[in-house]
Write a protein that holds these residues in place. Structure first.
Motif, PDB file in Angstrom:
ATOM      1  N   ARG A   1     -19.354 -23.210   9.862  1.00 37.63           N
ATOM      2  CA  ARG A   1     -19.505 -22.668   8.517  1.00 37.63           C
ATOM      3  C   ARG A   1     -20.896 -22.061   8.435  1.00 37.63           C
ATOM      4  O   ARG A   1     -21.900 -22.778   8.522  1.00 37.63           O
TER       5      ARG A   1
ATOM      6  N   VAL B   1      -0.112 -18.577   2.572  1.00 40.53           N
ATOM      7  CA  VAL B   1      -1.462 -19.110   2.410  1.00 40.53           C
ATOM      8  C   VAL B   1      -1.855 -19.834   3.696  1.00 40.53           C
ATOM      9  O   VAL B   1      -1.066 -20.608   4.253  1.00 40.53           O
ATOM     10  N   TRP B   2      -3.057 -19.552   4.174  1.00 42.32           N
ATOM     11  CA  TRP B   2      -3.610 -20.174   5.378  1.00 42.32           C
ATOM     12  C   TRP B   2      -4.592 -21.254   4.927  1.00 42.32           C
ATOM     13  O   TRP B   2      -5.510 -20.985   4.158  1.00 42.32           O
TER      14      TRP B   2
ATOM     15  N   ARG C   1      -4.556 -26.954  10.893  1.00 42.27           N
ATOM     16  CA  ARG C   1      -4.290 -25.757  10.099  1.00 42.27           C
ATOM     17  C   ARG C   1      -2.806 -25.656   9.787  1.00 42.27           C
ATOM     18  O   ARG C   1      -1.952 -26.045  10.591  1.00 42.27           O
TER      19      ARG C   1
ATOM     20  N   CYS D   1       0.143 -22.963   7.604  1.00 40.59           N
ATOM     21  CA  CYS D   1       0.379 -21.653   7.019  1.00 40.59           C
ATOM     22  C   CYS D   1       1.767 -21.665   6.404  1.00 40.59           C
ATOM     23  O   CYS D   1       2.739 -22.051   7.054  1.00 40.59           O
TER      24      CYS D   1
ATOM     25  N   ILE E   1     -10.545 -24.721   4.190  1.00 36.43           N
ATOM     26  CA  ILE E   1     -10.667 -23.424   3.533  1.00 36.43           C
ATOM     27  C   ILE E   1      -9.261 -22.928   3.209  1.00 36.43           C
ATOM     28  O   ILE E   1      -8.285 -23.294   3.881  1.00 36.43           O
TER      29      ILE E   1
ATOM     30  N   GLN F   1      -7.059 -19.385   2.358  1.00 33.60           N
ATOM     31  CA  GLN F   1      -7.051 -17.926   2.356  1.00 33.60           C
ATOM     32  C   GLN F   1      -5.634 -17.424   2.146  1.00 33.60           C
ATOM     33  O   GLN F   1      -4.732 -17.749   2.924  1.00 33.60           O
TER      34      GLN F   1
ATOM     35  N   TYR G   1      -2.746 -14.527   2.073  1.00 35.50           N
ATOM     36  CA  TYR G   1      -2.419 -13.279   2.761  1.00 35.50           C
ATOM     37  C   TYR G   1      -1.203 -12.644   2.095  1.00 35.50           C
ATOM     38  O   TYR G   1      -0.136 -13.258   2.040  1.00 35.50           O
TER      39      TYR G   1
END
Length: 271
Positions: free
Chosen positions: A31, A79-80, A87, A89, A100, A102, A104
């Motif tokens: 980060r 969404v990721w 992780r 998705c 985090i 993110q 898309y």
């Protein structure tokens, strides 16, 4: 080993690349903070802002990556969510502490009906603005106009839209300067899933042009969603000025879906 894109217009790119290469080597997420609170005071942001950048190494066999790429091909929003080790998705993905998030969306798509300089300008600026752009000129010449990044079709409006496909991230700009062809394009565009349909033309003739559609039973709610005259009121009528107003309106409305409601400036009349 490929570098692409930018974060700040040149202030931090080389440093971010160094951290990214290090992440590729050891797999540890990073980060990065630049600007206020940064541990690297020698790297300054000229705008005086603060940016935070998350870096993670994702293997080519990663399941979340496979879902992200599939969603891109199938034009599905996802969404990721990732902390650099775990992780996910998908659509209904819950974040966890330290992750985090993110979103898309599908790449925006633009379909322009027309052949004159205004239609060409709208298509050209759309492609330059990152839209998957197609210019449709029914029964037009076989040779496409020299517009980089713009696909070209010669079929009738309904067939063209069926072949291209429409969804909420599709914008349709009708600018043929031909009343019959405009009507055919409207008949094909209004029932579609397109998130934006705009019609070039003067406001004083709008009721006359929509009368046949009302008589044919088009729902009034859908007619009210038509953006006519097309584009934001920026005061210009030259082809590139109209193109700027059209792309500006499409982008403004797209971002308004996920932000505070905004009042769109009253539209100008176009010939």
């Amino acid at each position: 080993g490929i570098l692409a894109g930018y974060f700040s217009g040149g202030c931090v790119e080389s440093d971010v690349a160094d951290h990214a290469f290090a992440c590729l080597e050891d797999g540890a997420p990073r980060r990065l903070v630049y600007g206020e609170g940064s541990p690297w005071p020698d790297i300054q942001l000229l705008c005086g802002a603060r940016i935070e950048i998350f870096i993670e190494r994702v293997g080519q066999d990663d399941a979340a990556l496979a879902e992200l790429l599939a969603a891109e091909q199938e034009r599905r929003p996802v969404v990721w969510v990732s902390d650099g080790v775990k992780r996910l998705c998908g659509v209904n993905v819950e974040a966890w502490d330290g992750a985090i998030v993110q979103a898309y969306d599908p790449v925006p798509r633009l379909v322009v009906f027309g052949a004159d300089p205004t239609a060409l300008a709208i298509a050209s600026l759309g492609a330059q603005s990152g839209f998957e752009t197609t210019l449709v000129r029914p029964k037009g010449p076989e040779t496409p106009p020299p517009l980089p990044g713009v696909a070209y079709r010669r079929d009738e409006p309904s067939a063209a839209l069926a072949a291209i496909g429409t969804d909420a991230w599709t914008a349709i700009a009708i600018a043929t300067h031909n009343l019959d062809l405009d009507r055919e394009a409207l008949v094909a565009a209004l029932p579609s899933a397109a998130g934006y349909v705009g019609l070039l033309g003067a406001r004083k003739r709008l009721a006359e042009r929509l009368a046949p559609l009302r008589a044919a039973g088009f729902p009034e709610a859908r007619l009210q969603q038509l953006h006519a005259p097309i584009g934001l009121d920026i005061g210009g009528k030259a082809p590139w000025e109209v193109a700027l107003s059209v792309i500006g309106e499409i982008v403004a409305l797209r971002h308004a879906r996920t932000s505070e409601p905004r009042v769109v400036t009253p539209k100008r009349e176009t010939a």
